[in-house]
Design a protein around this motif. Structure first.
Motif, PDB file in Angstrom:
ATOM      1  N   ILE A  76       0.833  -1.200   0.000  1.00  0.00           N
ATOM      2  CA  ILE A  76       0.000   0.000   0.000  1.00  0.00           C
ATOM      3  C   ILE A  76       0.868   1.251   0.000  1.00  0.00           C
ATOM      4  N   ASN A 133       2.335   1.833  -3.489  1.00  0.00           N
ATOM      5  CA  ASN A 133       1.446   2.015  -4.633  1.00  0.00           C
ATOM      6  C   ASN A 133       0.392   3.100  -4.431  1.00  0.00           C
ATOM      7  N   THR A 134       0.528   3.869  -3.376  1.00  0.00           N
ATOM      8  CA  THR A 134      -0.410   4.962  -3.114  1.00  0.00           C
ATOM      9  C   THR A 134       0.364   6.218  -2.734  1.00  0.00           C
ATOM     10  N   HIS A 173      -3.898   7.147   2.390  1.00  0.00           N
ATOM     11  CA  HIS A 173      -3.092   6.546   1.336  1.00  0.00           C
ATOM     12  C   HIS A 173      -4.026   6.203   0.175  1.00  0.00           C
ATOM     13  N   LEU A 174      -3.949   6.981  -0.913  1.00  0.00           N
ATOM     14  CA  LEU A 174      -4.872   6.829  -2.030  1.00  0.00           C
ATOM     15  C   LEU A 174      -4.115   6.585  -3.333  1.00  0.00           C
ATOM     16  N   ALA A 175      -4.765   5.875  -4.241  1.00  0.00           N
ATOM     17  CA  ALA A 175      -4.219   5.657  -5.574  1.00  0.00           C
ATOM     18  C   ALA A 175      -4.632   6.796  -6.492  1.00  0.00           C
ATOM     19  N   LEU A 198      -3.087  -0.029 -10.341  1.00  0.00           N
ATOM     20  CA  LEU A 198      -3.099  -0.592  -8.996  1.00  0.00           C
ATOM     21  C   LEU A 198      -3.774  -1.960  -8.996  1.00  0.00           C
ATOM     22  N   ALA A 240      -8.555   1.936  -2.036  1.00  0.00           N
ATOM     23  CA  ALA A 240      -7.545   2.939  -2.377  1.00  0.00           C
ATOM     24  C   ALA A 240      -8.134   4.252  -2.871  1.00  0.00           C
ATOM     25  N   THR A 265     -11.199   2.600   2.793  1.00  0.00           N
ATOM     26  CA  THR A 265     -10.011   3.275   3.337  1.00  0.00           C
ATOM     27  C   THR A 265     -10.036   3.393   4.856  1.00  0.00           C
TER      28      THR A 265
END
Length: 219
Positions: free
Chosen positions: A10, A13-14, A28-30, A36, A55, A87
């Motif tokens: 995580i 990739n975020t 923590h966001l995409a 993803l 995400a 999330t």
């Protein structure tokens, strides 16, 4: 993939982000869903992995989170369930608003790690729960918060029927809905409305008018 490597995945990739509606909360966001999703399948060595809903800050959840921060009396001192948490945004907001305890429930294994990581990033204690709670009683829960759970008919019908039963026990049930097709038309009471900025990666427009409904025991 164990819990530690999920958290590592995580983080890799975020991006730590604050949405315009909720500058108080870091998540923590995409930035894109397809890369993803593909990375998740590669990491698990599996195909047909569910989309990485954990995400993204979906508009229904953002609106519910904004509501509890604006009106902390809804959750202050209470035991809260953040249902289909993703999330963990809603549960985090509830703890920041003074909830006595929060359980954030999701059946996605990555969501559980995302909830733990996001709660830590915001300095709150949220219990991540891996269980399908639908059709089960919720003893000891004062408030159920849910965002964006009415986008598929089978799920919407099952969840709203269950939550009406929970509401009948005296529990406050709030649903955040940005105009999905299967939100119930009856037995709901408008509590608040927010204009939520959204991404065209997820939605068909850049702003969603999102209503928070109180679900009543009877339709």
């Amino acid at each position: 993939m164990n819990n530690f490597s999920q958290i590592d995945f995580i983080r890799s990739n975020t991006v730590v982000t604050r949405t315009p509606l909720l500058p108080e909360i870091a998540l923590h966001l995409a930035t894109e869903i397809t890369p993803l999703w593909e990375a998740t399948e590669d990491s698990l060595k599996e195909s047909n992995v569910p989309p990485p809903y954990w995400a993204f800050a979906w508009p229904g959840g953002q609106a519910v989170a904004r509501l509890v921060l604006d009106r902390p009396e809804l959750v202050a001192g209470k035991s809260v369930l953040d249902f289909a948490a993703g999330t963990g945004l809603v549960g985090i907001a509830a703890m920041m608003a003074g909830a006595a305890r929060v359980q954030s429930c999701d059946i996605d294994r990555f969501a559980l790690s995302a909830i733990a990581l996001n709660a830590e990033s915001n300095g709150v204690d949220v219990k991540a729960v891996s269980a399908d709670l639908v059709d089960r009683p919720l003893p000891g829960i004062d408030v159920v918060l849910a965002g964006d759970v009415c986008y598929e008919k089978p799920m919407a019908d099952r969840v709203t029927a269950w939550l009406r039963g929970i509401a009948a026990t005296g529990t406050l049930v709030l649903l955040g809905d940005p105009g999905r097709a299967y939100v119930p038309l009856n037995g709901i009471e408008r509590v608040a409305q927010y204009s939520v900025p959204t991404s065209l990666e997820l939605e068909d427009r850049e702003m969603r008018e999102t209503v928070i409904w109180r679900l009543l025991p009877e339709a």
